[in-house]
Scaffold this active site. Structure first.
Site, PDB file in Angstrom:
ATOM      1  CG  ASN A 176     -15.429  -5.138   8.263  1.00 16.98           C
ATOM      2  OD1 ASN A 176     -16.565  -5.041   8.731  1.00 16.98           O
ATOM      3  ND2 ASN A 176     -14.690  -6.223   8.438  1.00 16.98           N
ATOM      4  CG  HIS A 186     -14.385  -1.617  10.330  1.00 16.33           C
ATOM      5  ND1 HIS A 186     -14.561  -2.783  11.041  1.00 16.33           N
ATOM      6  CD2 HIS A 186     -13.164  -1.732   9.724  1.00 16.33           C
ATOM      7  CE1 HIS A 186     -13.507  -3.559  10.877  1.00 16.33           C
ATOM      8  NE2 HIS A 186     -12.652  -2.956  10.078  1.00 16.33           N
ATOM      9  CB  SER A 199     -15.451  -9.827   9.926  1.00 10.31           C
ATOM     10  OG  SER A 199     -15.963  -8.536   9.665  1.00 10.31           O
ATOM     11  CB  CYS A 242     -11.354  -2.924   6.358  1.00 14.18           C
ATOM     12  SG  CYS A 242     -10.485  -3.581   7.776  1.00 14.18           S
ATOM     13  NE  ARG A 295      -3.910  -1.976   2.316  1.00 12.86           N
ATOM     14  CZ  ARG A 295      -4.228  -2.664   3.418  1.00 12.86           C
ATOM     15  NH1 ARG A 295      -3.680  -2.359   4.584  1.00 12.86           N
ATOM     16  NH2 ARG A 295      -5.096  -3.642   3.356  1.00 12.86           N
ATOM     17  CD  GLN A 348     -10.480  -0.897  13.362  1.00  9.97           C
ATOM     18  OE1 GLN A 348      -9.796   0.086  13.616  1.00  9.97           O
ATOM     19  NE2 GLN A 348      -9.970  -2.014  12.846  1.00  9.97           N
TER      20      GLN A 348
HETATM   21  N1  LIG Z   1     -11.197  -8.806   6.955  1.00  7.55           N
HETATM   22  C1  LIG Z   1     -11.228  -7.551   6.548  1.00  7.55           C
HETATM   23  O1  LIG Z   1     -12.135  -6.757   6.917  1.00  7.55           O
HETATM   24  C2  LIG Z   1     -10.189  -7.044   5.598  1.00  7.55           C
HETATM   25  C3  LIG Z   1     -10.378  -5.805   4.995  1.00  7.55           C
HETATM   26  C4  LIG Z   1      -9.401  -5.297   4.130  1.00  7.55           C
HETATM   27  C5  LIG Z   1      -8.278  -6.047   3.858  1.00  7.55           C
HETATM   28  N2  LIG Z   1      -8.113  -7.264   4.460  1.00  7.55           N
HETATM   29  C6  LIG Z   1      -6.908  -8.026   4.107  1.00  7.55           C
HETATM   30  O2  LIG Z   1      -7.312  -9.050   3.195  1.00  7.55           O
HETATM   31  C7  LIG Z   1      -6.467 -10.207   3.385  1.00  7.55           C
HETATM   32  C8  LIG Z   1      -7.375 -11.411   3.676  1.00  7.55           C
HETATM   33  O3  LIG Z   1      -8.088 -11.161   4.881  1.00  7.55           O
HETATM   34  P1  LIG Z   1      -9.241 -12.109   5.434  1.00  7.55           P
HETATM   35  O4  LIG Z   1      -9.876 -11.304   6.497  1.00  7.55           O
HETATM   36  O5  LIG Z   1     -10.060 -12.650   4.319  1.00  7.55           O
HETATM   37  O6  LIG Z   1      -8.362 -13.303   6.087  1.00  7.55           O
HETATM   38  P2  LIG Z   1      -8.771 -14.825   6.377  1.00  7.55           P
HETATM   39  O7  LIG Z   1     -10.232 -14.952   6.623  1.00  7.55           O
HETATM   40  O8  LIG Z   1      -7.821 -15.288   7.409  1.00  7.55           O
HETATM   41  O9  LIG Z   1      -8.441 -15.583   4.989  1.00  7.55           O
HETATM   42  C9  LIG Z   1      -7.106 -15.740   4.556  1.00  7.55           C
HETATM   43  C10 LIG Z   1      -7.070 -16.368   3.150  1.00  7.55           C
HETATM   44  O10 LIG Z   1      -5.702 -16.480   2.764  1.00  7.55           O
HETATM   45  C11 LIG Z   1      -5.427 -17.825   2.389  1.00  7.55           C
HETATM   46  N3  LIG Z   1      -4.052 -18.164   2.732  1.00  7.55           N
HETATM   47  C12 LIG Z   1      -3.453 -18.073   3.946  1.00  7.55           C
HETATM   48  N4  LIG Z   1      -2.169 -18.491   3.869  1.00  7.55           N
HETATM   49  C13 LIG Z   1      -1.967 -18.858   2.566  1.00  7.55           C
HETATM   50  C14 LIG Z   1      -0.874 -19.380   1.842  1.00  7.55           C
HETATM   51  N5  LIG Z   1       0.320 -19.608   2.431  1.00  7.55           N
HETATM   52  N6  LIG Z   1      -1.027 -19.655   0.519  1.00  7.55           N
HETATM   53  C15 LIG Z   1      -2.206 -19.419  -0.093  1.00  7.55           C
HETATM   54  N7  LIG Z   1      -3.303 -18.946   0.540  1.00  7.55           N
HETATM   55  C16 LIG Z   1      -3.170 -18.649   1.853  1.00  7.55           C
HETATM   56  C17 LIG Z   1      -6.400 -18.657   3.193  1.00  7.55           C
HETATM   57  O11 LIG Z   1      -6.546 -19.917   2.555  1.00  7.55           O
HETATM   58  P3  LIG Z   1      -6.899 -21.260   3.412  1.00  7.55           P
HETATM   59  O12 LIG Z   1      -8.371 -21.161   3.742  1.00  7.55           O
HETATM   60  O13 LIG Z   1      -6.572 -22.339   2.452  1.00  7.55           O
HETATM   61  O14 LIG Z   1      -6.027 -21.216   4.641  1.00  7.55           O
HETATM   62  C18 LIG Z   1      -7.651 -17.779   3.099  1.00  7.55           C
HETATM   63  O15 LIG Z   1      -8.275 -17.976   1.832  1.00  7.55           O
HETATM   64  C19 LIG Z   1      -5.502  -9.847   4.534  1.00  7.55           C
HETATM   65  O16 LIG Z   1      -4.313  -9.343   3.988  1.00  7.55           O
HETATM   66  C20 LIG Z   1      -6.239  -8.741   5.271  1.00  7.55           C
HETATM   67  O17 LIG Z   1      -5.372  -7.894   5.978  1.00  7.55           O
HETATM   68  C21 LIG Z   1      -9.054  -7.788   5.304  1.00  7.55           C
END
Ligand SMILES: NC(=O)c1ccc[n+]([C@@H]2O[C@H](COP(=O)([O-])OP(=O)(O)OC[C@H]3O[C@@H](n4cnc5c(N)ncnc54)[C@H](OP(=O)(O)O)[C@@H]3O)[C@@H](O)[C@H]2O)c1
Length: 356
Positions: free
Chosen positions: A334, A261, A167, A137, A107, A164
């Site tokens: 978010n 959020h 999720s 987010c 970013r 926040q």
């Molecule tokens: N949650 C929010 O509100 C939000 C908002 C903006 C940005 N983000 C960002 O978006 C990203 C995802 O967030 P999330 O909240 O969706 O997280 P999450 O629910 O923990 O999901 C993580 C995802 O990444 C995959 N993953 C993890 N390790 C991996 C690896 N070594 N190789 C390939 N795939 C891998 C997981 O696959 P498996 O299921 O196979 O483990 C899962 O699909 C993060 O960088 C987070 O900071 C999140």
């Protein structure tokens, strides 16, 4: 008719992290929006390879993240942890894809645009590394409304307190809140110091219990006591708005809300502002819903906003001691505008640029 037959010649989209909290919402949004894609390839860790997920009404098998997984991919949306994006986004670019990254890995890279289509859509066209970053987010949940006010009045300072949702910490955050709720529901806990903490036990990804509580810390600890989340709000707001010297102070707080959020914002402008003027701007701003009639009990709350696309704004007041400042309460989902929807909007704009 076989749906694949009508999709020949359209761009291939990869969703990396398709099984996560953001990935799941993203698949839902792709299923709702106009279908502009050829293949949609679902990628996650080897743990998920072989699982089937629904997108566009079809069951699609998840493949493991490998170099070959990007063969023939035109656009790749990354919804994975920072270190996974840092390693694999350049691999996808090397295979010819444009990457839209939801993690924090790129970013603040000066060669990576940080894009909110309602605020700085032009930035997405200049991407020297082939990567476009999606803001975090918390910033995204307010910046569409703040960007509209800035365009009208000229922003000079933001003081923000966030509320926040769990999720924001991914699927692990959602699971932790549900488990903690199960432990405290129907009890009279919350009346003695530490009683909630003892009942909850393991606090999961949070530094303190989040059920029956608020936690004044999100992210990791950085210099001088600021959390990483608070610095993201400052740095990313400055980059998106093109205001490198904007004064920004944030306090990020986790609350027992599943998704959406909220932010209490004190926004100071170059000139005097009025509530009527702010209402006019917000009511007309694309992507914003003005919901501001406190006498009728109308203001946004996460429970009402969750699952919707816009940024909702209410409680607009002129500061009592500063005619150049406004107080606002802003809510945004978010996982939708705060992550998946913004990425889909960017992906659709980039797809429209691709030669057909
Ligand atoms: N949650 C929010 O509100 C939000 C908002 C903006 C940005 N983000 C960002 O978006 C990203 C995802 O967030 P999330 O909240 O969706 O997280 P999450 O629910 O923990 O999901 C993580 C995802 O990444 C995959 N993953 C993890 N390790 C991996 C690896 N070594 N190789 C390939 N795939 C891998 C997981 O696959 P498996 O299921 O196979 O483990 C899962 O699909 C993060 O960088 C987070 O900071 C999140």
């Amino acid at each position: 008719m076989n749906p694949a037959a009508g999709r020949a010649g359209r761009p291939t989209l990869a969703v990396v992290g398709a099984t996560g909290a953001v990935g799941t919402v993203l698949l839902g949004i792709l299923s709702e929006h106009a279908d502009i894609w050829g293949e949609i390839r679902l990628i996650a860790s080897p743990r998920s390879a072989g699982r089937k997920l629904a997108v566009r009404g079809e069951q699609v098998e998840v493949v493991a993240l490998t170099e070959d997984a990007f063969d023939g991919v035109h656009l790749a949306v990354f919804d994975v942890p920072d270190e996974v994006s840092a390693r694999w986004a350049p691999v996808a670019v090397g295979k010819g894809a444009v990457v839209i990254d939801n993690s924090g890995a790129f970013r603040m890279d000066p060669d990576v645009p940080l894009v909110v289509p309602e605020v700085n859509p032009h930035a997405a066209r200049v991407r020297p590394r082939g990567i476009i970053a999606n803001p975090n987010c918390t910033t995204l949940s307010m910046i569409v409304a703040i960007g509209a006010l800035h365009a009208a009045f000229g922003l000079s300072e933001l003081v923000v307190s966030s509320y926040q949702a769990v999720s924001g910490a991914g699927q692990a955050g959602i699971d932790a809140l549900r488990e903690q709720h199960a432990r405290v529901a129907g009890t009279d806990l919350g009346t003695q110091p530490g009683d909630v903490r003892r009942a909850v036990g393991d606090t999961g990804p949070f530094p303190a219990p989040v059920a029956l509580n608020v936690v004044p810390f999100a992210g990791s600890l950085t210099e001088d006591g600021w959390s990483s989340e608070e610095l993201k709000v400052r740095n990313e707001s400055r980059k998106i708005l093109g205001l490198p010297h904007l004064k920004v102070s944030a306090t990020c707080v986790r609350v027992p809300v599943v998704t959406t959020h909220s932010l209490a914002v004190h926004a100071r402008f170059e000139n005097e502002v009025t509530v009527a003027g702010a209402h006019e701007i917000l009511a007309a701003a694309p992507g914003v819903v003005l919901c501001d009639d406190p006498a009728a009990g109308e203001y946004p709350t996460p429970a009402d906003v969750v699952g919707t696309d816009p940024t909702w704004v209410g409680r607009v007041r002129r500061s009592l001691d500063d005619p150049c400042a406004l107080e606002l309460f802003v809510c945004g989902d978010n996982l939708r505008k705060g992550a998946a929807l913004n990425a889909v909007q960017i992906a659709e704009a980039v797809a429209a640029e691709l030669p057909s």
